[in-house]
Scaffold this motif. Structure first.
Motif, PDB file in Angstrom:
ATOM      1  N   TRP A  21       0.835  -1.212   0.000  1.00 39.77           N
ATOM      2  CA  TRP A  21       0.000   0.000   0.000  1.00 39.77           C
ATOM      3  C   TRP A  21       0.869   1.261   0.000  1.00 39.77           C
ATOM      4  N   LEU A  22       1.873   1.273   0.840  1.00 44.43           N
ATOM      5  CA  LEU A  22       2.746   2.447   0.916  1.00 44.43           C
ATOM      6  C   LEU A  22       3.504   2.660  -0.392  1.00 44.43           C
ATOM      7  N   ALA A  23       3.894   1.558  -1.009  1.00 46.69           N
ATOM      8  CA  ALA A  23       4.586   1.679  -2.298  1.00 46.69           C
ATOM      9  C   ALA A  23       3.663   2.289  -3.350  1.00 46.69           C
ATOM     10  N   TRP A  24       2.394   1.841  -3.359  1.00 48.72           N
ATOM     11  CA  TRP A  24       1.428   2.414  -4.313  1.00 48.72           C
ATOM     12  C   TRP A  24       1.183   3.894  -4.021  1.00 48.72           C
ATOM     13  N   ILE A  25       1.081   4.225  -2.741  1.00 46.40           N
ATOM     14  CA  ILE A  25       0.856   5.633  -2.376  1.00 46.40           C
ATOM     15  C   ILE A  25       2.045   6.486  -2.806  1.00 46.40           C
ATOM     16  N   LEU A  26       3.270   5.958  -2.557  1.00 46.16           N
ATOM     17  CA  LEU A  26       4.472   6.696  -2.952  1.00 46.16           C
ATOM     18  C   LEU A  26       4.521   6.878  -4.479  1.00 46.16           C
ATOM     19  N   ALA A  27       4.188   5.809  -5.188  1.00 45.01           N
ATOM     20  CA  ALA A  27       4.192   5.892  -6.662  1.00 45.01           C
ATOM     21  C   ALA A  27       3.144   6.877  -7.156  1.00 45.01           C
ATOM     22  N   PHE A  28       1.958   6.819  -6.483  1.00 41.32           N
ATOM     23  CA  PHE A  28       0.883   7.727  -6.881  1.00 41.32           C
ATOM     24  C   PHE A  28       1.280   9.181  -6.610  1.00 41.32           C
ATOM     25  N   ALA A  29       1.918   9.405  -5.446  1.00 47.32           N
ATOM     26  CA  ALA A  29       2.368  10.753  -5.094  1.00 47.32           C
ATOM     27  C   ALA A  29       3.416  11.244  -6.094  1.00 47.32           C
ATOM     28  N   ALA A  30       4.352  10.353  -6.458  1.00 50.84           N
ATOM     29  CA  ALA A  30       5.375  10.735  -7.441  1.00 50.84           C
ATOM     30  C   ALA A  30       4.733  11.061  -8.786  1.00 50.84           C
ATOM     31  N   GLY A  31       3.714  10.277  -9.126  1.00 51.81           N
ATOM     32  CA  GLY A  31       3.013  10.540 -10.376  1.00 51.81           C
ATOM     33  C   GLY A  31       2.325  11.889 -10.375  1.00 51.81           C
ATOM     34  N   ILE A  32       1.676  12.229  -9.259  1.00 49.83           N
ATOM     35  CA  ILE A  32       1.001  13.527  -9.156  1.00 49.83           C
ATOM     36  C   ILE A  32       2.000  14.670  -9.272  1.00 49.83           C
ATOM     37  N   VAL A  33       3.148  14.517  -8.573  1.00 50.32           N
ATOM     38  CA  VAL A  33       4.184  15.556  -8.658  1.00 50.32           C
ATOM     39  C   VAL A  33       4.634  15.729 -10.111  1.00 50.32           C
ATOM     40  N   GLY A  34       4.855  14.601 -10.780  1.00 51.00           N
ATOM     41  CA  GLY A  34       5.272  14.675 -12.176  1.00 51.00           C
ATOM     42  C   GLY A  34       4.246  15.340 -13.069  1.00 51.00           C
ATOM     43  N   VAL A  35       2.960  15.001 -12.833  1.00 45.25           N
ATOM     44  CA  VAL A  35       1.894  15.584 -13.648  1.00 45.25           C
ATOM     45  C   VAL A  35       1.816  17.092 -13.443  1.00 45.25           C
ATOM     46  N   VAL A  36       1.893  17.531 -12.147  1.00 44.46           N
ATOM     47  CA  VAL A  36       1.803  18.961 -11.836  1.00 44.46           C
ATOM     48  C   VAL A  36       2.944  19.719 -12.499  1.00 44.46           C
ATOM     49  N   PHE A  37       4.170  19.193 -12.348  1.00 36.99           N
ATOM     50  CA  PHE A  37       5.308  19.868 -12.974  1.00 36.99           C
ATOM     51  C   PHE A  37       5.183  19.882 -14.505  1.00 36.99           C
ATOM     52  N   THR A  38       4.678  18.800 -15.062  1.00 35.20           N
ATOM     53  CA  THR A  38       4.529  18.723 -16.531  1.00 35.20           C
ATOM     54  C   THR A  38       3.557  19.769 -17.025  1.00 35.20           C
ATOM     55  N   PHE A  39       2.367  19.859 -16.338  1.00 35.84           N
ATOM     56  CA  PHE A  39       1.383  20.868 -16.755  1.00 35.84           C
ATOM     57  C   PHE A  39       1.945  22.289 -16.632  1.00 35.84           C
TER      58      PHE A  39
END
Length: 308
Positions: A21-39
């Protein structure tokens, strides 16, 4: 149903599952950070600015966008960790309860074993003493040689006490003590067994406090009377009558005082007849005034032995 499914997942949560679960949360958080920076960079592309205001705007955007999302994901991770810790604490609590219950059962078993061992030790000594008592009683009750005309030691002592009329119990006791060589040993054995019962019976109330006050007032232990009754059952009417004379004493300073109290405690005169040759004997009748009523147990009339 979804709620039940979620609760089921929480129930099945393990350290391995938590890591996933923590790994998925960390991956999801990293994905959100990447998306925000990309936009951001897709919308505001170009060279890096050297103006503080531009960097402040950039920080506000990133912080305002990511902080709530990352805080929410962090809260979820924290809740999952708390749920797992709660489960582990609950498991530990249940295990401690089972251990405590098992320990209580073990202590209970050991306590019962200890009580059984104490009872066995007591009974082993008691029946050994009872055997010695019966041998001593048989010796003084068995008719002796021609010099005594086939009479037993008990017959000789009874003749000295009852047939040579004494005026009172004190005189009868003096006559009995003159024949101490014939039956004194038996009465000493009897006293020691009664003392052993009162001070060593399992769950007894006297113990080392073997004094007149405790002998008289301490309540009987559950099986105390049973053992004294076993001993009493071997005494004949003749020896019981002599016992009533033997324990006569003047006051609490007399060496026979505790013996007297034990006779009363265990109702040792309950089956004693007050007659000799079918006639009431004054010395035996006078014992009713010397001894406490408890010495005669359930006897309702001091003239015939109890049927019990």
């Amino acid at each position: 149903m979804p709620r039940l499914s979620l609760e089921k997942k929480f129930e099945n949560l393990t350290p391995a599952n938590l890591f996933k679960w923590l790994a998925w949360i960390l991956a999801f958080a990293a994905g959100i950070v990447g998306v925000v920076f990309t936009f951001y960079f897709m919308e505001f592309h170009g060279e890096f600015s050297s103006q503080n205001a531009d960097w402040g705007t950039f920080g506000d955007f990133i912080g305002g966008t990511l902080n709530p999302l990352l805080s929410f994901l962090g809260l979820i991770a924290l809740l999952l960790t708390i749920v797992l810790q709660s489960k582990e604490l609950e498991s530990t609590r249940k295990e401690l309860e089972r251990s405590a219950l098992a320990q209580e059962k073990t202590e209970s078993v050991l306590s019962e074993q200890a009580k059984t061992q104490v009872k066995q030790q007591f009974e082993g000594t008691f029946f050994s003493l009872l055997d010695q008592h019966n041998k001593a009683l048989e010796k003084i009750a068995t008719p002796t040689g021609k010099w005594t005309n086939g009479r037993s030691d008990i017959d000789i002592v009874r003749e000295a006490v009852f047939e040579r009329a004494a005026s009172n119990l004190a005189g009868a006791k003096d006559a009995l003590e003159k024949k101490n060589g014939l039956c004194g040993h038996y009465f000493r054995i009897l006293y020691q067994i009664l003392k052993f019962i009162s001070t060593n019976v399992p769950d007894g109330n006297i113990g080392i406090n073997f004094d007149g006050e405790h002998i008289k007032n301490s309540p009987l232990a559950p099986n105390e009377k049973m053992y004294s009754n076993i001993l009493r059952s071997f005494l004949s009417y003749d020896i019981t009558q002599l016992l009533a004379i033997n324990c006569h004493c003047i006051n609490s300073q007399d060496t026979y005082w505790k013996f007297k109290l034990l006779i009363e405690r265990y109702a040792f005169l309950e089956h004693m007849p007050f007659e000799i040759d079918s006639e009431a004997h004054q010395l035996l009748l006078s014992t009713a005034e010397f001894y406490d009523q408890s010495a005669f147990g359930k006897s309702q009339f001091k003239g015939t032995p109890s049927d019990e």
